[in-house]
Write a protein that holds these residues in place. Structure first.
Motif, PDB file in Angstrom:
ATOM      1  N   UNK A  86       0.832  -1.209   0.000  1.00 41.84           N
ATOM      2  CA  UNK A  86       0.000   0.000   0.000  1.00 41.84           C
ATOM      3  C   UNK A  86       0.866   1.259   0.000  1.00 41.84           C
ATOM      4  N   UNK A  87       1.910   1.274   0.827  1.00 45.01           N
ATOM      5  CA  UNK A  87       2.805   2.421   0.867  1.00 45.01           C
ATOM      6  C   UNK A  87       3.477   2.618  -0.488  1.00 45.01           C
ATOM      7  N   UNK A  88       3.929   1.546  -1.062  1.00 43.76           N
ATOM      8  CA  UNK A  88       4.607   1.625  -2.358  1.00 43.76           C
ATOM      9  C   UNK A  88       3.667   2.166  -3.441  1.00 43.76           C
ATOM     10  N   UNK A  89       2.418   1.748  -3.396  1.00 41.49           N
ATOM     11  CA  UNK A  89       1.425   2.221  -4.366  1.00 41.49           C
ATOM     12  C   UNK A  89       1.261   3.743  -4.258  1.00 41.49           C
ATOM     13  N   UNK A  90       1.214   4.250  -3.041  1.00 40.00           N
ATOM     14  CA  UNK A  90       1.095   5.705  -2.832  1.00 40.00           C
ATOM     15  C   UNK A  90       2.366   6.412  -3.274  1.00 40.00           C
ATOM     16  N   UNK A  91       3.511   5.896  -2.868  1.00 42.51           N
ATOM     17  CA  UNK A  91       4.779   6.544  -3.173  1.00 42.51           C
ATOM     18  C   UNK A  91       5.046   6.589  -4.673  1.00 42.51           C
ATOM     19  N   UNK A  92       4.645   5.560  -5.378  1.00 42.55           N
ATOM     20  CA  UNK A  92       4.936   5.508  -6.807  1.00 42.55           C
ATOM     21  C   UNK A  92       4.074   6.474  -7.624  1.00 42.55           C
ATOM     22  N   UNK A  93       3.186   7.198  -6.957  1.00 42.71           N
ATOM     23  CA  UNK A  93       2.426   8.254  -7.620  1.00 42.71           C
ATOM     24  C   UNK A  93       3.214   9.563  -7.652  1.00 42.71           C
ATOM     25  N   UNK A  94       4.395   9.564  -7.052  1.00 41.74           N
ATOM     26  CA  UNK A  94       5.224  10.760  -6.953  1.00 41.74           C
ATOM     27  C   UNK A  94       6.551  10.529  -7.692  1.00 41.74           C
ATOM     28  N   UNK A  95       7.073  11.596  -8.272  1.00 36.27           N
ATOM     29  CA  UNK A  95       8.355  11.494  -8.979  1.00 36.27           C
ATOM     30  C   UNK A  95       9.509  11.259  -8.017  1.00 36.27           C
ATOM     31  N   UNK A  96       9.440  11.931  -6.857  1.00 29.31           N
ATOM     32  CA  UNK A  96      10.538  11.843  -5.892  1.00 29.31           C
ATOM     33  C   UNK A  96       9.964  11.628  -4.501  1.00 29.31           C
ATOM     34  N   UNK A  97      10.510  10.648  -3.795  1.00 30.71           N
ATOM     35  CA  UNK A  97      10.126  10.362  -2.417  1.00 30.71           C
ATOM     36  C   UNK A  97      11.391  10.458  -1.566  1.00 30.71           C
ATOM     37  N   UNK A  98      11.317  11.296  -0.539  1.00 29.55           N
ATOM     38  CA  UNK A  98      12.437  11.437   0.382  1.00 29.55           C
ATOM     39  C   UNK A  98      12.119  10.659   1.645  1.00 29.55           C
ATOM     40  N   UNK A  99      12.949   9.668   1.927  1.00 33.26           N
ATOM     41  CA  UNK A  99      12.820   8.827   3.113  1.00 33.26           C
ATOM     42  C   UNK A  99      13.612   9.488   4.228  1.00 33.26           C
ATOM     43  N   UNK A 100      12.914   9.954   5.239  1.00 33.85           N
ATOM     44  CA  UNK A 100      13.527  10.710   6.326  1.00 33.85           C
ATOM     45  C   UNK A 100      13.837   9.813   7.520  1.00 33.85           C
ATOM     46  N   UNK A 101      14.962  10.079   8.164  1.00 30.09           N
ATOM     47  CA  UNK A 101      15.404   9.298   9.316  1.00 30.09           C
ATOM     48  C   UNK A 101      16.055  10.234  10.329  1.00 30.09           C
ATOM     49  N   UNK A 102      16.143   9.788  11.559  1.00 29.72           N
ATOM     50  CA  UNK A 102      16.715  10.610  12.609  1.00 29.72           C
ATOM     51  C   UNK A 102      18.148  10.278  12.975  1.00 29.72           C
ATOM     52  N   UNK A 103      18.659   9.159  12.548  1.00 31.92           N
ATOM     53  CA  UNK A 103      20.006   8.710  12.926  1.00 31.92           C
ATOM     54  C   UNK A 103      21.076   9.707  12.481  1.00 31.92           C
ATOM     55  N   UNK A 104      22.162   9.756  13.224  1.00 29.49           N
ATOM     56  CA  UNK A 104      23.285  10.635  12.868  1.00 29.49           C
ATOM     57  C   UNK A 104      24.078  10.081  11.677  1.00 29.49           C
ATOM     58  N   UNK A 105      24.180   8.780  11.622  1.00 26.67           N
ATOM     59  CA  UNK A 105      24.971   8.118  10.581  1.00 26.67           C
ATOM     60  C   UNK A 105      24.186   8.108   9.268  1.00 26.67           C
ATOM     61  N   UNK A 106      24.722   8.768   8.265  1.00 27.47           N
ATOM     62  CA  UNK A 106      24.022   8.909   6.984  1.00 27.47           C
ATOM     63  C   UNK A 106      24.115   7.675   6.089  1.00 27.47           C
ATOM     64  N   UNK A 107      24.992   6.749   6.412  1.00 28.16           N
ATOM     65  CA  UNK A 107      25.162   5.571   5.554  1.00 28.16           C
ATOM     66  C   UNK A 107      24.723   4.269   6.204  1.00 28.16           C
ATOM     67  N   UNK A 108      24.578   4.264   7.524  1.00 34.52           N
ATOM     68  CA  UNK A 108      24.192   3.053   8.243  1.00 34.52           C
ATOM     69  C   UNK A 108      22.875   3.297   8.986  1.00 34.52           C
TER      70      UNK A 108
END
Length: 114
Positions: free
Chosen positions: A81-103
């Motif tokens: 369901x989430x993927x169906x909604x997200x794929x209606x948009x050109x760009x989806x930014x997945x936001x996170x709170x962790x300090x480490x940008x790669x892990x």
């Protein structure tokens, strides 16, 4: 085709972010709902509490964390369901709170979706 990117929620929202989704199970400290400027909060897609606690943002555990988190995503009934909604948009930014940008979970989810 949807482009998925990751970004720390502590960075300012930008027009170029597109559809903004918080992918943490817990609300990040010190961030107001207004400042977050979210379109959605996908806490059901975040890693389980047990997995998050085990990982503890220890970089040496990231490979195993990613493997376990992908297994959780494979079995997650909220993902289609989430993927169906997200794929209606050109760009989806997945936001996170962790300090480490790669892990972090957003990186794993982005790679899983693409």
């Amino acid at each position: 085709m949807t482009t998925y990117v990751t970004k720390r929620i502590y960075e300012p929202a930008a027009e170029s972010d597109g559809y903004r989704v918080l992918v943490d199970r817990l609300w990040p400290r010190g961030v107001s709902k207004q400042k977050a400027a979210l379109d959605a909060w996908a806490k059901d897609l975040a890693p389980s509490t047990e997995l998050r606690r085990w990982f503890g943002h220890v970089p040496e555990r990231f490979e195993e964390f990613a493997k376990r988190y992908r297994a959780e995503l494979d079995d997650n009934p909220a993902l289609p369901e989430a993927r169906e909604i997200w794929e209606q948009h050109e760009r989806v930014t997945l936001l996170y709170g962790a300090r480490d940008e790669t892990h972090n979970e957003a990186v794993v989810l982005r790679d899983f979706l693409t």
